[in-house]
Design a protein around this motif. Structure first.
Motif, PDB file in Angstrom:
ATOM      1  N   ILE A 147       2.249  -4.344   5.461  1.00  0.00           N
ATOM      2  CA  ILE A 147       2.092  -4.221   6.917  1.00  0.00           C
ATOM      3  C   ILE A 147       0.906  -5.088   7.336  1.00  0.00           C
ATOM      4  O   ILE A 147      -0.234  -4.803   6.939  1.00  0.00           O
ATOM      5  N   PRO A 148       1.152  -6.142   8.111  1.00  0.00           N
ATOM      6  CA  PRO A 148       0.064  -7.065   8.461  1.00  0.00           C
ATOM      7  C   PRO A 148      -1.218  -6.392   8.971  1.00  0.00           C
ATOM      8  O   PRO A 148      -2.315  -6.780   8.558  1.00  0.00           O
ATOM      9  N   LEU A 149      -1.100  -5.403   9.821  1.00  0.00           N
ATOM     10  CA  LEU A 149      -2.278  -4.731  10.373  1.00  0.00           C
ATOM     11  C   LEU A 149      -3.106  -4.041   9.286  1.00  0.00           C
ATOM     12  O   LEU A 149      -4.333  -4.008   9.356  1.00  0.00           O
ATOM     13  N   LEU A 150      -2.447  -3.510   8.269  1.00  0.00           N
ATOM     14  CA  LEU A 150      -3.129  -2.757   7.215  1.00  0.00           C
ATOM     15  C   LEU A 150      -3.355  -3.578   5.944  1.00  0.00           C
ATOM     16  O   LEU A 150      -4.016  -3.115   5.014  1.00  0.00           O
ATOM     17  N   ARG A 151      -2.810  -4.791   5.930  1.00  0.00           N
ATOM     18  CA  ARG A 151      -2.891  -5.627   4.727  1.00  0.00           C
ATOM     19  C   ARG A 151      -4.321  -5.815   4.194  1.00  0.00           C
ATOM     20  O   ARG A 151      -4.537  -5.723   2.980  1.00  0.00           O
ATOM     21  N   PRO A 152      -5.327  -6.044   5.039  1.00  0.00           N
ATOM     22  CA  PRO A 152      -6.677  -6.222   4.497  1.00  0.00           C
ATOM     23  C   PRO A 152      -7.150  -5.022   3.662  1.00  0.00           C
ATOM     24  O   PRO A 152      -7.773  -5.202   2.616  1.00  0.00           O
ATOM     25  N   ALA A 206      -7.941  -5.148  -0.279  1.00  0.00           N
ATOM     26  CA  ALA A 206      -9.253  -4.653  -0.749  1.00  0.00           C
ATOM     27  C   ALA A 206      -9.080  -3.632  -1.868  1.00  0.00           C
ATOM     28  O   ALA A 206      -9.910  -3.558  -2.783  1.00  0.00           O
ATOM     29  N   ALA A 207      -7.989  -2.876  -1.819  1.00  0.00           N
ATOM     30  CA  ALA A 207      -7.743  -1.850  -2.839  1.00  0.00           C
ATOM     31  C   ALA A 207      -7.375  -2.454  -4.192  1.00  0.00           C
ATOM     32  O   ALA A 207      -7.267  -1.734  -5.182  1.00  0.00           O
ATOM     33  N   ARG A 208      -7.201  -3.761  -4.262  1.00  0.00           N
ATOM     34  CA  ARG A 208      -7.000  -4.403  -5.567  1.00  0.00           C
ATOM     35  C   ARG A 208      -8.307  -4.401  -6.369  1.00  0.00           C
ATOM     36  O   ARG A 208      -8.300  -4.570  -7.575  1.00  0.00           O
ATOM     37  N   ASN A 209      -9.412  -4.206  -5.671  1.00  0.00           N
ATOM     38  CA  ASN A 209     -10.708  -4.078  -6.326  1.00  0.00           C
ATOM     39  C   ASN A 209     -10.753  -2.705  -7.002  1.00  0.00           C
ATOM     40  O   ASN A 209     -10.596  -1.683  -6.339  1.00  0.00           O
TER      41      ASN A 209
END
Length: 120
Positions: free
Chosen positions: A79-84, A88-91
């Motif tokens: 979801i583009p709005l929540l993508r950041p 970040a959760a890949r950290n």
């Protein structure tokens, strides 16, 4: 812009009023139709047994099944709005914090479900 094929499959508890509200919001935000939502209670084919899928949130992305906070992050990345937040959760440190918060939420989930049913 519509996605031809969903990039993430989300397995959710369609019998839970709290979950239904969350999924309804995600469907609205998923304007590209990049997520396939599967209600585990509907008898649809699922990658794990129903009890396991109902105990925690699950999502599949790029052929990999995620659980808990990692599953939410996979959904957010679609979801583009929540993508950041999903990226970040890949950290690992950030994901560990999210997983801790999710585990705390799971303790309160039954009470929140009752409260949500009362006000539905």
């Amino acid at each position: 812009m519509r996605s031809v094929n969903p990039v993430v499959t989300v397995y959710h508890d369609g019998g839970c009023p709290l979950c239904r509200r969350e999924i309804a919001l995600m469907r609205k935000l998923d304007r590209r139709k990049a997520i396939r939502f599967v209600d585990v209670t509907s008898g649809s084919a699922c990658p794990l047994d129903r009890k396991t899928l109902l105990a925690r949130f699950h999502a599949e992305e790029d052929g990999r099944l995620y659980s808990g906070a990692a599953a939410f992050a996979a959904m957010w990345r679609a979801i583009p709005l929540l993508r950041p937040m999903g990226v970040a959760a890949r950290n690992p440190v950030f994901l560990r914090i999210l997983e801790t918060l999710y585990t705390v939420f799971l303790r309160f989930r039954p009470a929140l479900q009752k409260l949500t049913r009362r006000f539905s």
